[in-house]
Design a protein around this motif. Structure first.
Motif, PDB file in Angstrom:
ATOM      1  N   ILE A 195     -75.850 -30.781 -32.704  1.00 35.43           N
ATOM      2  CA  ILE A 195     -76.812 -30.685 -33.803  1.00 35.43           C
ATOM      3  C   ILE A 195     -78.140 -30.178 -33.253  1.00 35.43           C
ATOM      4  CG2 ILE A 195     -78.008 -31.952 -35.613  1.00 35.43           C
ATOM      5  CD1 ILE A 195     -74.967 -31.717 -35.982  1.00 35.43           C
ATOM      6  N   ILE A 196     -78.699 -29.156 -33.885  1.00 32.12           N
ATOM      7  CA  ILE A 196     -79.958 -28.587 -33.411  1.00 32.12           C
ATOM      8  C   ILE A 196     -81.103 -29.135 -34.261  1.00 32.12           C
ATOM      9  CG2 ILE A 196     -81.286 -26.470 -33.138  1.00 32.12           C
ATOM     10  CD1 ILE A 196     -78.654 -25.042 -32.521  1.00 32.12           C
ATOM     11  N   LEU A 197     -82.009 -29.852 -33.607  1.00 25.69           N
ATOM     12  CA  LEU A 197     -83.168 -30.433 -34.270  1.00 25.69           C
ATOM     13  C   LEU A 197     -84.424 -29.673 -33.850  1.00 25.69           C
ATOM     14  CD1 LEU A 197     -82.412 -34.248 -33.740  1.00 25.69           C
ATOM     15  CD2 LEU A 197     -81.783 -32.813 -35.693  1.00 25.69           C
ATOM     16  N   SER A 198     -85.241 -29.335 -34.820  1.00 22.20           N
ATOM     17  CA  SER A 198     -86.479 -28.619 -34.493  1.00 22.20           C
ATOM     18  C   SER A 198     -87.700 -29.233 -35.156  1.00 22.20           C
ATOM     19  CB  SER A 198     -86.351 -27.148 -34.902  1.00 22.20           C
ATOM     20  OG  SER A 198     -86.022 -27.027 -36.264  1.00 22.20           O
ATOM     21  N   GLY A 199     -87.521 -30.335 -35.896  1.00 18.90           N
ATOM     22  CA  GLY A 199     -88.623 -30.971 -36.602  1.00 18.90           C
ATOM     23  C   GLY A 199     -88.545 -30.704 -38.092  1.00 18.90           C
ATOM     24  N   ARG A 200     -88.992 -31.667 -38.883  1.00 21.57           N
ATOM     25  CA  ARG A 200     -89.023 -31.636 -40.346  1.00 21.57           C
ATOM     26  C   ARG A 200     -87.655 -31.891 -40.976  1.00 21.57           C
ATOM     27  NH1 ARG A 200     -91.957 -27.625 -38.513  1.00 21.57           N
ATOM     28  NH2 ARG A 200     -90.422 -26.037 -39.062  1.00 21.57           N
ATOM     29  N   GLU A 201     -86.657 -32.269 -40.171  1.00 18.86           N
ATOM     30  CA  GLU A 201     -85.395 -32.711 -40.754  1.00 18.86           C
ATOM     31  C   GLU A 201     -85.621 -34.039 -41.485  1.00 18.86           C
ATOM     32  OE1 GLU A 201     -84.429 -29.925 -37.444  1.00 18.86           O
ATOM     33  OE2 GLU A 201     -85.706 -31.704 -37.587  1.00 18.86           O
ATOM     34  N   THR A 202     -84.928 -34.234 -42.583  1.00 21.24           N
ATOM     35  CA  THR A 202     -85.131 -35.421 -43.420  1.00 21.24           C
ATOM     36  C   THR A 202     -84.439 -36.639 -42.824  1.00 21.24           C
ATOM     37  OG1 THR A 202     -84.921 -33.851 -45.258  1.00 21.24           O
ATOM     38  CG2 THR A 202     -85.170 -36.176 -45.819  1.00 21.24           C
ATOM     39  N   ILE A 203     -85.140 -37.777 -42.838  1.00 26.53           N
ATOM     40  CA  ILE A 203     -84.588 -39.041 -42.342  1.00 26.53           C
ATOM     41  C   ILE A 203     -84.119 -39.871 -43.530  1.00 26.53           C
ATOM     42  CG2 ILE A 203     -85.041 -41.145 -41.029  1.00 26.53           C
ATOM     43  CD1 ILE A 203     -87.464 -39.628 -39.767  1.00 26.53           C
ATOM     44  N   TYR A 204     -82.867 -40.324 -43.466  1.00 23.91           N
ATOM     45  CA  TYR A 204     -82.319 -41.234 -44.478  1.00 23.91           C
ATOM     46  C   TYR A 204     -81.964 -42.558 -43.820  1.00 23.91           C
ATOM     47  CZ  TYR A 204     -81.899 -37.278 -47.682  1.00 23.91           C
ATOM     48  OH  TYR A 204     -82.171 -36.205 -48.494  1.00 23.91           O
ATOM     49  N   ARG A 205     -82.403 -43.623 -44.439  1.00 26.35           N
ATOM     50  CA  ARG A 205     -82.053 -44.981 -44.007  1.00 26.35           C
ATOM     51  C   ARG A 205     -81.240 -45.623 -45.113  1.00 26.35           C
ATOM     52  NH1 ARG A 205     -83.718 -50.166 -44.988  1.00 26.35           N
ATOM     53  NH2 ARG A 205     -83.583 -51.651 -43.256  1.00 26.35           N
ATOM     54  N   ASP A 206     -80.023 -46.017 -44.808  1.00 26.58           N
ATOM     55  CA  ASP A 206     -79.126 -46.595 -45.809  1.00 26.58           C
ATOM     56  C   ASP A 206     -79.069 -45.730 -47.062  1.00 26.58           C
ATOM     57  OD1 ASP A 206     -78.694 -48.672 -44.041  1.00 26.58           O
ATOM     58  OD2 ASP A 206     -80.170 -50.001 -44.963  1.00 26.58           O
ATOM     59  N   GLY A 207     -79.045 -44.424 -46.850  1.00 29.44           N
ATOM     60  CA  GLY A 207     -78.918 -43.478 -47.948  1.00 29.44           C
ATOM     61  C   GLY A 207     -80.186 -43.149 -48.693  1.00 29.44           C
ATOM     62  N   VAL A 208     -81.312 -43.755 -48.301  1.00 30.52           N
ATOM     63  CA  VAL A 208     -82.587 -43.538 -48.987  1.00 30.52           C
ATOM     64  C   VAL A 208     -83.504 -42.695 -48.090  1.00 30.52           C
ATOM     65  CG1 VAL A 208     -84.626 -44.647 -49.985  1.00 30.52           C
ATOM     66  CG2 VAL A 208     -82.360 -45.714 -50.241  1.00 30.52           C
ATOM     67  N   ARG A 209     -84.150 -41.673 -48.660  1.00 29.29           N
ATOM     68  CA  ARG A 209     -85.065 -40.840 -47.889  1.00 29.29           C
ATOM     69  C   ARG A 209     -86.290 -41.651 -47.490  1.00 29.29           C
ATOM     70  NH1 ARG A 209     -89.424 -37.558 -49.499  1.00 29.29           N
ATOM     71  NH2 ARG A 209     -88.920 -37.925 -51.679  1.00 29.29           N
ATOM     72  N   VAL A 210     -86.567 -41.717 -46.189  1.00 27.66           N
ATOM     73  CA  VAL A 210     -87.684 -42.535 -45.698  1.00 27.66           C
ATOM     74  C   VAL A 210     -88.669 -41.730 -44.845  1.00 27.66           C
ATOM     75  CG1 VAL A 210     -86.431 -44.725 -45.768  1.00 27.66           C
ATOM     76  CG2 VAL A 210     -86.314 -43.298 -43.705  1.00 27.66           C
ATOM     77  N   GLY A 211     -88.451 -40.431 -44.672  1.00 23.67           N
ATOM     78  CA  GLY A 211     -89.387 -39.656 -43.864  1.00 23.67           C
ATOM     79  C   GLY A 211     -88.751 -38.387 -43.350  1.00 23.67           C
ATOM     80  N   TRP A 212     -89.367 -37.831 -42.312  1.00 22.35           N
ATOM     81  CA  TRP A 212     -88.872 -36.600 -41.705  1.00 22.35           C
ATOM     82  C   TRP A 212     -89.239 -36.601 -40.235  1.00 22.35           C
ATOM     83  CZ3 TRP A 212     -92.823 -36.955 -45.248  1.00 22.35           C
ATOM     84  CH2 TRP A 212     -94.112 -36.658 -44.772  1.00 22.35           C
ATOM     85  N   LEU A 213     -88.546 -35.779 -39.467  1.00 26.45           N
ATOM     86  CA  LEU A 213     -88.842 -35.681 -38.045  1.00 26.45           C
ATOM     87  C   LEU A 213     -90.141 -34.922 -37.832  1.00 26.45           C
ATOM     88  CD1 LEU A 213     -85.398 -34.901 -36.363  1.00 26.45           C
ATOM     89  CD2 LEU A 213     -86.460 -37.112 -36.840  1.00 26.45           C
ATOM     90  N   SER A 214     -91.001 -35.482 -37.010  1.00 23.96           N
ATOM     91  CA  SER A 214     -92.254 -34.806 -36.662  1.00 23.96           C
ATOM     92  C   SER A 214     -92.057 -33.834 -35.513  1.00 23.96           C
ATOM     93  CB  SER A 214     -93.317 -35.842 -36.314  1.00 23.96           C
ATOM     94  OG  SER A 214     -92.833 -36.775 -35.364  1.00 23.96           O
TER      95      SER A 214
END
Length: 814
Positions: free
Chosen positions: A734-753
């Motif tokens: 998986i290629i991560l570069s920032g701003r990918e969405t973070i989901y916790r227990d299926g709920v959007r809780v933020g994004w990668l900085s």
């Protein structure tokens, strides 16, 4: 003509959409505002703007700023009774090859991270929304329903009316002759109609801003570029609610206009304008239509919209607009002059940004700080290279030409280089260095193995790039033997004077009143506890500190420190960046190498972590700072520039038997991610406190010492926090570069900085904040099941609050 008032709290210079928006918002905050326009409202560049209003940017806060524009334009006509021409008809963006489709998918994920409903469509679904286009080459499209378009002149006049309704005074045909400044303090403005006493001046002069600001010693890096678009006669089948359309692979954009179309674009060979100054009396003026230069865009557009071939052409508009070296607008209080504010350089998205930019700057003026972190557009992001108009024009031409090209991860500008070079530049180049650039400095990003046939250049892709394996080599050497980073570009200051300790103690969140020879890592906070600076300070004498910060933060951090020195204190801040080179020797063999080149005792017992000492290397006085940003034993070696090549050679000669190799900034990034070290501008900033960022240990609350931001941190300690920085680990494919969405227990809780790859773990790593309105603690973060949305696809990941890698325990977490 009405008589000018004798006084005002703030005078805004420029009556385009940005000036009127700033006046509107500042007046609504209760300020006594006067807006001056040398000719007529909108007569500069606003009147010929195309009027597309898009929202998505790579920064959450700039996206928020543009979203505010949309919210304002929705209600403005009802508020003022003045038409705006606002239509929220949505915006389409096409992808015509697989790499562009990957980019669009990543943009959609960014939109989701920031709360925007960007929808991915098939070519047929896109055509249903935009029936005039052919889609034979379209792979897919993105649709943002809340995008739209406006009539630039109408919306500006509506903002002007709203400003007047709130008490602002607007004067047309009033030319500013000069700004009266006495001993660094603004006293007033002289105009063609008289003088106004004021303490605040706001430059919203569009392409005239650079010259106006220069008159008071303020540097605003922008230049005028020619921008053309065609307006057609009515075309059968063009509905009133046609979405705006961006076709970046064909470099073009479209919007509906009175039953016809507006079509423009960003050519690969743009033309600048007014290189010797803007002609006097230039207002409500256009440049001559350049059909020959526009023809390639026209040909590209015909393949997308065949109806243009037979459509009647009303006019080809060629209007100059202000563009900047990085394609972002310029906002904020000038570092050179207190109470002189700038809101300019909108790169042809002034209509989209105008509402939000006016709001943000008005709050900045009224409250002394922006409403949220605006670093991507902050005027303090510029520095030494940005004083030269030729350099600005060269770089801005490249930025304009890249407006619709692929936005590759880690892409570097190529123009205006090399500009600022370390004394070791040629040595590093010969060793295979591939350089990046920051604030004009050439910095080695990675090293190609020329003997093995590796190309000494970046090859951009959304997959693993050509530097992935070379950076892995450098990363492994840092973990197993030793590497040498040339970090000469670090910004470096000295703070000296009888009150140096007291002044820095007020500005710094950590305890800087330490013995001589101590190195202190500290943040500097705003009154809300947000992190304004993240740097290291060395106590070099009773009355002197040596301060080191990131390359790109030279102007910003110098300005923050100098502005926050209490007025009564006797202390001087001096930028000494160009005086010193920095060689960072890092890795488990670093001490053995250092012992070979110095007679000074560098044992752990004698030279402990977070200490600084002057040592001798090959006849050179070296300030050695024991510190690390890569998670290994190491020293930053700060030395006068004239000694750099001598010390560099000595270190490599001694390091040969230990496997020492050169390494670059991309290895620093992969190494720091494994340790969870934060980066200002991405992981931490004015919107994040030390408590939220896991840096509370670096705040001196245990001492009864006042410092800026203390009360905010104490309140957070008492009441808890609502976001917490964590590390996320995904499968290595998986290629991560920032701003990918973070989901916790299926709920959007933020994004990668930030995001990247950990070569020790052989995993992809990202940092990001877990947010929860009800509060966040370690148990909350660690108890959830997490996924990351990557290019619209969700992938499982693990979450961590401690470093993934610890050399003392040789521990690696999966």
């Amino acid at each position: 003509m009405r008589e000018l008032p004798k006084t005002a709290q703030a005078v805004i210079v420029g009556g385009g959409i940005v000036g009127c928006s700033t006046a509107y918002h500042l007046a609504k905050l209760g300020w006594d505002v006067v807006l001056l326009e040398r000719k007529k409202l909108t007569s500069g560049t606003t009147f010929h703007a195309a009027g597309l209003v898009g929202q998505l940017r790579s920064s959450a806060n700039i996206t928020q700023l543009l979203g505010y524009s949309v919210d304002l334009y929705k209600r403005l006509e009802e508020e003022t009774g003045q038409a705006t021409g606002w239509k929220m008809n949505g915006g389409l963006r096409l992808a015509c090859n697989q790499e562009r489709w990957t980019e669009v998918q990543r943009q959609a994920t960014t939109a989701h991270s920031f709360g925007l409903d960007m929808q991915l469509l098939t070519p047929k679904e896109a055509q249903d929304l935009w029936p005039l286009m052919q889609v034979d080459d379209v792979v897919g499209a993105a649709f943002l329903p809340s995008d739209g378009q406006a009539n630039p002149s109408d919306i500006t006049l509506s903002l002007a009316k709203g400003a007047k309704m709130a008490g602002a005074q607007i004067f047309e045909d009033t030319k500013v002759l000069s700004v009266d400044v006495e001993k660094g303090i603004i006293k007033g403005i002289e105009t063609s109609q008289g003088r106004i006493e004021c303490a605040v001046v706001v430059a919203c002069c569009g392409q005239w801003t650079r010259e106006f600001a220069k008159s008071v010693g303020v540097n605003v890096p922008l230049v005028s570029m020619q921008h053309q678009y065609v307006v057609t006669e009515p075309i059968p089948g063009v509905p009133k609610n046609l979405p705006t359309l961006r076709d970046p692979d064909r470099l073009t954009y479209y919007k509906e206009e009175v039953g016809g179309l507006v079509m423009g674009g960003y050519e690969a060979n743009p033309l600048s304008w007014a290189e010797d100054g803007i002609p006097k009396g230039f207002h409500y003026s256009l440049l001559g239509s350049n059909y020959e230069h526009f023809e390639p865009l026209m040909e590209l557009s015909l393949g997308r919209v065949p109806a243009l071939e037979t459509a009647g052409i009303k006019e080809l508009i060629n209007g100059p607009e202000s563009f900047t070296p990085d394609g972002n607008l310029i906002m904020g209080e000038a570092p050179e002059l207190k109470n002189f504010y700038v809101n300019a350089g909108f790169n042809a998205f002034g209509i989209a940004a105008g509402g939000g930019a006016g709001m943000a700057l008005a709050q900045w003026i009224a409250k002394g700080e922006p409403p949220f972190d605006l670093w991507p557009v902050d005027i303090r992001r510029f520095g030494a290279p940005h004083f030269d108009s030729d350099w600005i024009r060269t770089r801005t031409t490249e930025a304009y030409a890249k407006h619709y090209t692929m936005a590759w991860p880690s892409e570097e500008h190529e123009s205006g280089r090399p500009c600022r070079k370390s004394p070791l530049y040629e040595y590093l180049k010969a060793d295979g260095a591939v350089f990046g650039e920051k604030l004009g400095w050439e910095r080695p990003n990675w090293y190609a193995d020329i003997a093995q046939g590796e190309e000494q250049r970046d090859i951009y892709t959304f997959a693993r790039p050509n530097w992935h394996t070379p950076v892995g080599r450098e990363h492994a050497a840092a973990r197993s033997s030793a590497v040498l980073f040339d970090q000469t570009s670090f910004a470096k200051f000295t703070l000296k004077g009888p009150d140096a300790v007291d002044a820095l103690s007020w500005i710094a969140a950590n305890d800087v009143d330490k013995p001589i020879g101590t190195l202190i890592y500290t943040q500097m906070l705003n009154d809300h506890g947000g992190i304004e600076c993240d740097l290291t300070c060395v106590r070099v004498a009773e009355d002197k500190y040596y301060i080191v910060t990131g390359t790109g933060f030279a102007t910003h951090d110098f300005d923050w420190i100098s502005r926050n020195i209490p007025k009564a204190m006797n202390v001087q801040l001096v930028d000494v960046t160009s005086a010193y080179s920095v060689l960072s020797l890092m890795g488990p063999k670093a001490r053995e190498i250092l012992e070979c080149v110095t007679r000074d005792d560098v044992s752990n017992e004698s030279f402990q972590f977070a200490q600084a000492r002057k040592i001798g290397i090959a006849g050179c006085p070296v300030n050695a700072l024991r510190v690390t940003y890569v998670g290994e034993l190491g020293w930053e070696l700060h030395l006068p520039v004239e000694y750099a090549s001598t010390v560099y050679a000595a270190l490599h000669e001694a390091g040969r038997e230990f496997g020492l190799r050169n390494a670059g900034y991309r290895a620093i990034e992969t190494l720091r991610l494994e340790k969870g070290y934060r980066a200002w501008g991405s992981d931490i900033g004015p919107d994040h406190t030390p408590e939220e960022a896991g840096l509370g240990w670096a705040v001196k609350l245990q001492k009864n010492t006042a410092f800026k931001g203390r009360s905010a941190i104490e309140q957070q300690r008492s009441h808890g926090i609502k976001k917490m920085l964590a590390t996320f680990v995904a499968d290595g494919d998986i290629i991560l570069s920032g701003r990918e969405t973070i989901y916790r227990d299926g709920v959007r809780v933020g994004w990668l900085s930030s995001g990247g790859f950990g070569h020790t773990l052989q995993k992809s790593i990202g940092l990001g904040y877990v947010r929860n309105a009800e509060g966040v603690d370690a148990d909350f973060v660690l108890s959830g099941e997490y996924e990351l949305e990557v290019a619209t696809h969700r992938v499982p990941c693990t979450v961590h609050l401690s470093p993934l890698y610890d050399p003392r325990m040789t521990r690696v977490k999966a």
